[in-house]
Design an enzyme around this catalytic site. Sequence first.
Site, PDB file in Angstrom:
ATOM      1  N   MET A 168     -11.269  -6.638   5.504  1.00  0.00           N
ATOM      2  CA  MET A 168     -10.438  -5.662   6.222  1.00  0.00           C
ATOM      3  C   MET A 168     -10.006  -6.238   7.570  1.00  0.00           C
ATOM      4  SD  MET A 168     -10.022  -2.982   4.305  1.00  0.00           S
ATOM      5  CE  MET A 168      -9.149  -2.010   5.539  1.00  0.00           C
ATOM      6  N   PHE A 176      -6.632   4.435   8.164  1.00  0.00           N
ATOM      7  CA  PHE A 176      -5.250   4.791   8.464  1.00  0.00           C
ATOM      8  C   PHE A 176      -4.320   3.591   8.340  1.00  0.00           C
ATOM      9  CE2 PHE A 176      -8.068   7.654  10.665  1.00  0.00           C
ATOM     10  CZ  PHE A 176      -7.551   8.892  10.339  1.00  0.00           C
ATOM     11  N   GLY A 177      -3.079   3.853   7.958  1.00  0.00           N
ATOM     12  CA  GLY A 177      -2.062   2.813   7.971  1.00  0.00           C
ATOM     13  C   GLY A 177      -1.508   2.660   9.386  1.00  0.00           C
ATOM     14  N   GLY A 178      -0.745   1.602   9.577  1.00  0.00           N
ATOM     15  CA  GLY A 178      -0.019   1.428  10.823  1.00  0.00           C
ATOM     16  C   GLY A 178      -0.843   0.989  12.021  1.00  0.00           C
ATOM     17  N   ASP A 209      -6.223  -6.729   4.313  1.00  0.00           N
ATOM     18  CA  ASP A 209      -5.650  -5.382   4.300  1.00  0.00           C
ATOM     19  C   ASP A 209      -5.746  -4.794   5.701  1.00  0.00           C
ATOM     20  OD1 ASP A 209      -4.821  -2.802   3.745  1.00  0.00           O
ATOM     21  OD2 ASP A 209      -6.581  -2.276   2.526  1.00  0.00           O
ATOM     22  N   GLY A 210      -4.566  -4.459   6.259  1.00  0.00           N
ATOM     23  CA  GLY A 210      -4.512  -3.818   7.564  1.00  0.00           C
ATOM     24  C   GLY A 210      -3.688  -4.617   8.555  1.00  0.00           C
ATOM     25  N   GLY A 211      -2.547  -4.065   8.933  1.00  0.00           N
ATOM     26  CA  GLY A 211      -1.706  -4.729   9.927  1.00  0.00           C
ATOM     27  C   GLY A 211      -1.052  -6.003   9.442  1.00  0.00           C
ATOM     28  N   GLY A 262       1.262  -2.023   4.087  1.00  0.00           N
ATOM     29  CA  GLY A 262       1.750  -0.650   3.945  1.00  0.00           C
ATOM     30  C   GLY A 262       2.987  -0.425   4.778  1.00  0.00           C
ATOM     31  N   SER A 263       2.788  -0.258   6.080  1.00  0.00           N
ATOM     32  CA  SER A 263       3.925   0.059   6.953  1.00  0.00           C
ATOM     33  C   SER A 263       4.961  -1.067   6.971  1.00  0.00           C
ATOM     34  CB  SER A 263       3.436   0.381   8.369  1.00  0.00           C
ATOM     35  OG  SER A 263       2.475  -0.548   8.798  1.00  0.00           O
ATOM     36  N   HIS A 317      -1.123  -1.193  -4.265  1.00  0.00           N
ATOM     37  CA  HIS A 317      -2.438  -0.942  -3.666  1.00  0.00           C
ATOM     38  C   HIS A 317      -2.556   0.556  -3.392  1.00  0.00           C
ATOM     39  CE1 HIS A 317      -5.857  -2.152  -1.008  1.00  0.00           C
ATOM     40  NE2 HIS A 317      -5.451  -1.160  -0.224  1.00  0.00           N
ATOM     41  N   SER A 365       0.847  -1.195   0.000  1.00  0.00           N
ATOM     42  CA  SER A 365       0.000   0.000   0.000  1.00  0.00           C
ATOM     43  C   SER A 365       0.879   1.240   0.000  1.00  0.00           C
ATOM     44  CB  SER A 365      -0.891   0.015   1.235  1.00  0.00           C
ATOM     45  OG  SER A 365      -1.411   1.324   1.412  1.00  0.00           O
ATOM     46  N   HIS A 375      -8.307   0.795  -3.941  1.00  0.00           N
ATOM     47  CA  HIS A 375      -9.180   0.481  -2.800  1.00  0.00           C
ATOM     48  C   HIS A 375      -9.940   1.762  -2.464  1.00  0.00           C
ATOM     49  CE1 HIS A 375      -9.383  -0.689   1.779  1.00  0.00           C
ATOM     50  NE2 HIS A 375     -10.569  -0.647   1.214  1.00  0.00           N
ATOM     51  N   ASP A 388      -4.838   3.508  -1.840  1.00  0.00           N
ATOM     52  CA  ASP A 388      -5.939   3.782  -0.917  1.00  0.00           C
ATOM     53  C   ASP A 388      -6.552   5.145  -1.203  1.00  0.00           C
ATOM     54  OD1 ASP A 388      -6.013   1.453   0.858  1.00  0.00           O
ATOM     55  OD2 ASP A 388      -3.961   2.056   1.382  1.00  0.00           O
ATOM     56  N   MET A 419     -12.196   3.858  -0.453  1.00  0.00           N
ATOM     57  CA  MET A 419     -12.857   4.072   0.846  1.00  0.00           C
ATOM     58  C   MET A 419     -13.582   5.401   0.754  1.00  0.00           C
ATOM     59  SD  MET A 419      -9.702   2.664   3.114  1.00  0.00           S
ATOM     60  CE  MET A 419      -8.616   2.883   1.701  1.00  0.00           C
ATOM     61  N   MET A 433      -9.284   7.772  -0.213  1.00  0.00           N
ATOM     62  CA  MET A 433     -10.128   8.123   0.945  1.00  0.00           C
ATOM     63  C   MET A 433     -10.677   9.530   0.750  1.00  0.00           C
ATOM     64  SD  MET A 433      -7.815   6.773   4.114  1.00  0.00           S
ATOM     65  CE  MET A 433      -6.850   5.262   4.033  1.00  0.00           C
TER      66      MET A 433
END
Length: 218
Positions: free
Chosen positions: A133, A139-141, A171-173, A193-194, A29, A6, A62, A31, A64, A33
Site C-alpha cells: 500500500m 480512501f481514494g485520492g 495501490d494509492g496515489g 483510481g483518481s 480493482h 480502481s 482488494h 475496493d 479491506m 471496505m
Amino acid sequence: MRIAPSILSADFANLQRELDAIKNADWAHVDVMDNHFVPNLTLGLPVVESLLKVAPMPLDAHLMIDDPDRWAPQYAEAGCKSVTFHVEAAADPKKIARDIRAAGARSSMAIKPGTPWEPYEELLPELDMVLVMTVEPGFGGQSFMAEQMPKVRAVRESVKKHGGDIWIQVDGGVSAKTIEQCAEAGADTFVAGSAVYGAASAADAVEDLRRLAAGHAH
Ligand code: DX5
Ligand code: ZN
C-alpha cells in the site's frame, strides 16, 4: 506491466458503464471496505457478484475488511480472479492464501504502510501477488507515499530469490507522476483510481500509465 483501475473513484450509480470505459485495462480493482478494518464503507459480495456478470476484464478484489479468513475464499468462489486480503486482519494468512487458490483465484496479501515486509516473506510460496500500500487504506485520492519504495524493492528482492510468477502491486496515489518510481522499484501491477477516473478519458489514462510503467520494467 498490468494496469488495474480502481472503481472506487468511478460513478457508483453506473458501474457497468464505468467498467466499459476501461476496457483496455488488464484488471478492474474492486475496493471492498467494511467500516471496521478501515473507516469507510463501500460494497460487498452481492455487488461484486453483479459486477462479475458484466465486467469485460477479470476482477481484482482488494478486501479491506475484518475476518478475511471467512470472506476471502467467497470472493474467489464468486469468480474474482485475484483476491487480496490484509495480513493485519488475518488470523491464519497461510490458510487464507491456500483457500483462495483452492477456489481458483490468484492469492494476494496486502500490507499497510506501517507494516513491515520481512516477517511475511516466508508466506511467498502461498502467494501469487503482494500488494504494497502506498497510502493508508480507506480512501481514494490521497497523496502517494514515496517512502514505501524501499519496501517495494525488498519485496522485489524476495520474489527474485524465491522465483515464480509472483506479482508486486502498488495501490494509492499512483498517477503519471508517481508510477515510474514504482516500476523502477520493482512493481509490475498498478492500481490507479483518481488518476484514471478523474482523467478526461479513462482509457487514455490507462494507456499513458502503461507506457510510463513499461519504460521502467525490471
Ligand atoms: C485505497 C484503495 C485504493 C484507492 C486508490 O484504500 O485501496 O484502491 O481506490 O485510489 P487513488 O488511486 O485515487 O489513490
Ligand atoms: Zn485498493
